[in-house]
Design a protein around this motif. Structure first.
Motif, PDB file in Angstrom:
ATOM      1  N   GLN A 284       0.826  -1.203   0.000  1.00  0.00           N
ATOM      2  CA  GLN A 284       0.000   0.000   0.000  1.00  0.00           C
ATOM      3  C   GLN A 284       0.860   1.253   0.000  1.00  0.00           C
ATOM      4  O   GLN A 284       0.643   2.174  -0.803  1.00  0.00           O
ATOM      5  N   ALA A 285       1.844   1.297   0.878  1.00  0.00           N
ATOM      6  CA  ALA A 285       2.714   2.471   0.962  1.00  0.00           C
ATOM      7  C   ALA A 285       3.571   2.615  -0.293  1.00  0.00           C
ATOM      8  O   ALA A 285       3.774   3.725  -0.807  1.00  0.00           O
ATOM      9  N   THR A 286       4.067   1.488  -0.811  1.00  0.00           N
ATOM     10  CA  THR A 286       4.881   1.529  -2.025  1.00  0.00           C
ATOM     11  C   THR A 286       4.096   2.085  -3.200  1.00  0.00           C
ATOM     12  O   THR A 286       4.607   2.894  -3.986  1.00  0.00           O
ATOM     13  N   GLY A 287       2.849   1.666  -3.332  1.00  0.00           N
ATOM     14  CA  GLY A 287       2.027   2.166  -4.424  1.00  0.00           C
ATOM     15  C   GLY A 287       1.822   3.659  -4.361  1.00  0.00           C
ATOM     16  O   GLY A 287       1.879   4.355  -5.389  1.00  0.00           O
ATOM     17  N   GLN A 288       1.596   4.192  -3.160  1.00  0.00           N
ATOM     18  CA  GLN A 288       1.406   5.636  -3.013  1.00  0.00           C
ATOM     19  C   GLN A 288       2.646   6.403  -3.425  1.00  0.00           C
ATOM     20  O   GLN A 288       2.593   7.354  -4.205  1.00  0.00           O
ATOM     21  N   VAL A 289       3.798   5.991  -2.899  1.00  0.00           N
ATOM     22  CA  VAL A 289       5.034   6.723  -3.156  1.00  0.00           C
ATOM     23  C   VAL A 289       5.469   6.578  -4.612  1.00  0.00           C
ATOM     24  O   VAL A 289       5.885   7.556  -5.254  1.00  0.00           O
ATOM     25  N   ALA A 290       5.384   5.376  -5.157  1.00  0.00           N
ATOM     26  CA  ALA A 290       5.797   5.165  -6.539  1.00  0.00           C
ATOM     27  C   ALA A 290       4.930   5.954  -7.507  1.00  0.00           C
ATOM     28  O   ALA A 290       5.431   6.526  -8.484  1.00  0.00           O
ATOM     29  N   THR A 291       3.633   6.008  -7.256  1.00  0.00           N
ATOM     30  CA  THR A 291       2.739   6.765  -8.131  1.00  0.00           C
ATOM     31  C   THR A 291       3.060   8.253  -8.083  1.00  0.00           C
ATOM     32  O   THR A 291       2.993   8.949  -9.101  1.00  0.00           O
ATOM     33  N   ASP A 292       3.424   8.746  -6.916  1.00  0.00           N
ATOM     34  CA  ASP A 292       3.775  10.165  -6.780  1.00  0.00           C
ATOM     35  C   ASP A 292       5.087  10.528  -7.455  1.00  0.00           C
ATOM     36  O   ASP A 292       5.307  11.695  -7.800  1.00  0.00           O
ATOM     37  N   THR A 293       5.988   9.553  -7.631  1.00  0.00           N
ATOM     38  CA  THR A 293       7.336   9.873  -8.085  1.00  0.00           C
ATOM     39  C   THR A 293       7.712   9.264  -9.429  1.00  0.00           C
ATOM     40  O   THR A 293       8.815   9.510  -9.917  1.00  0.00           O
TER      41      THR A 293
ATOM     42  N   PRO B  83       8.400   8.836 -13.221  1.00  0.00           N
ATOM     43  CA  PRO B  83       8.640   9.834 -14.266  1.00  0.00           C
ATOM     44  C   PRO B  83       7.468   9.926 -15.241  1.00  0.00           C
ATOM     45  O   PRO B  83       6.919   8.905 -15.664  1.00  0.00           O
ATOM     46  N   ASP B  84       7.088  11.138 -15.561  1.00  0.00           N
ATOM     47  CA  ASP B  84       6.031  11.384 -16.549  1.00  0.00           C
ATOM     48  C   ASP B  84       4.724  10.666 -16.210  1.00  0.00           C
ATOM     49  O   ASP B  84       3.957  10.305 -17.108  1.00  0.00           O
ATOM     50  N   GLU B  85       4.484  10.449 -14.909  1.00  0.00           N
ATOM     51  CA  GLU B  85       3.261   9.790 -14.447  1.00  0.00           C
ATOM     52  C   GLU B  85       3.049   8.420 -15.091  1.00  0.00           C
ATOM     53  O   GLU B  85       1.932   7.997 -15.355  1.00  0.00           O
ATOM     54  N   GLN B  86       4.140   7.714 -15.345  1.00  0.00           N
ATOM     55  CA  GLN B  86       4.035   6.387 -15.943  1.00  0.00           C
ATOM     56  C   GLN B  86       3.395   5.406 -14.952  1.00  0.00           C
ATOM     57  O   GLN B  86       3.580   5.524 -13.745  1.00  0.00           O
ATOM     58  N   PRO B  87       2.656   4.434 -15.446  1.00  0.00           N
ATOM     59  CA  PRO B  87       2.026   3.451 -14.552  1.00  0.00           C
ATOM     60  C   PRO B  87       3.071   2.636 -13.792  1.00  0.00           C
ATOM     61  O   PRO B  87       4.182   2.408 -14.280  1.00  0.00           O
ATOM     62  N   VAL B  88       2.688   2.194 -12.622  1.00  0.00           N
ATOM     63  CA  VAL B  88       3.559   1.377 -11.779  1.00  0.00           C
ATOM     64  C   VAL B  88       2.769   0.162 -11.290  1.00  0.00           C
ATOM     65  O   VAL B  88       1.651   0.306 -10.793  1.00  0.00           O
ATOM     66  N   ASP B  89       3.333  -1.029 -11.447  1.00  0.00           N
ATOM     67  CA  ASP B  89       2.777  -2.255 -10.889  1.00  0.00           C
ATOM     68  C   ASP B  89       3.696  -2.756  -9.790  1.00  0.00           C
ATOM     69  O   ASP B  89       4.881  -2.390  -9.725  1.00  0.00           O
ATOM     70  N   ILE B  90       3.166  -3.609  -8.936  1.00  0.00           N
ATOM     71  CA  ILE B  90       3.922  -4.160  -7.812  1.00  0.00           C
ATOM     72  C   ILE B  90       3.714  -5.667  -7.794  1.00  0.00           C
ATOM     73  O   ILE B  90       2.586  -6.145  -7.997  1.00  0.00           O
TER      74      ILE B  90
END
Length: 270
Positions: free
Chosen positions: A213-222, A224-231
């Motif tokens: 949960q915390a990783t998703g929040q921080v990764a989405t905020d940071t 580059p270029d608002e690229q999608p992030v999966d975990i």
């Protein structure tokens, strides 16, 4: 709320504004807080006003009228403040207000935009969908998150250049989550995608959901270029993507047992 609690929330807000790694902790603290909202309450409430003693406190049933302040873009938002002192700093004179638990405020203003500490050096806007996500997900501000598990057909590649801000913020985050042993980063593309997105692999001892949960929040905020992030979760001895992470990549984060053990020893009773 005591003065020390007020200060803790304001300090958490300041840290979160400057470093995304501290935003999950800020959201969790916020949801347990009482905040101060310009407005007026019914006759059965205790009247409150900035520069005066006391504030109305919501029991969940009494009617209240909350102010809307105009934003710079011409829209409006309901302001709320971390402390009476913060409220006093944002208004020119005596201002009636009510004290509300944040969960009560968010529930009673569903669909409205809110703004924490407007006109002050550190503040945050809350869109309706973000408020709804915080309430329904118990502090998780993401409105959408995907966790990859099981078998998927994907093309994996090491990034030509690591996203420095995302890596730095996640490293600072994982220092707060001792259950995270290692973290890896890849670019991934499945058969339906034209552009790759980021994939973070987490190897955890326990309580993986909280770390995800915390990783998703921080990764989405940071990202580059608002690229999608999966975990995805990485497990020793597992085939597939876990095997690839562990045996073909160097983690960008690895828990330092030495410093953790020293901190435990330093805090142990003599």
């Amino acid at each position: 709320m005591t003065i020390s609690q007020d200060n803790a929330l304001e300090q958490a807000l300041e840290r979160a504004a400057g470093e995304p790694a501290y935003r999950p902790a800020f959201f969790k603290l916020l949801l347990t807080a009482t905040v101060y909202v310009p407005g007026e309450a019914g006759d059965d409430w205790i009247a409150g006003a900035a520069r005066d003693d006391g504030a109305a406190r919501d029991d969940g049933a009494s009617p209240v009228t909350l102010q809307h302040w105009e934003k710079q873009d011409g829209g409006s938002a309901i302001p709320f403040f971390t402390s009476v002192a913060a409220l006093e700093s944002a208004v020119a004179g005596p201002q009636p207000f009510v004290a509300l638990p944040v969960r009560t405020l968010f529930a009673m203003t569903a669909g409205a935009e809110l703004f924490l500490n407007p006109k002050l050096p550190y503040g945050k806007s809350f869109a309706p969908d973000e408020v709804a996500a915080l309430l329904s997900n118990d502090g998780d501000a993401l409105t959408e998150r995907q966790v990859l598990e099981g078998e998927m057909r994907m093309t994996l590649s090491e990034p030509a250049e690591m996203p420095q801000q995302m890596v730095a913020s996640l490293t600072a985050l994982f220092a707060q989550y001792k259950q995270v042993r290692r973290a890896y980063l890849l670019q991934v593309r499945d058969d339906a995608e034209q552009e790759p997105h980021w994939l973070i692999g987490l190897e955890c001892d326990s309580a993986a959901e909280e770390a995800i949960q915390a990783t998703g929040q921080v990764a989405t905020d940071t990202a580059p270029d608002e690229q999608p992030v999966d975990i995805c979760l990485v497990e020793e001895g597992e085939a597939g993507i876990s095997h690839y992470f562990i045996h073909h990549l160097t983690p960008f984060y690895e828990r330092r047992w030495g410093s953790w053990l020293r901190s435990v020893k330093d805090g142990a009773p003599s």
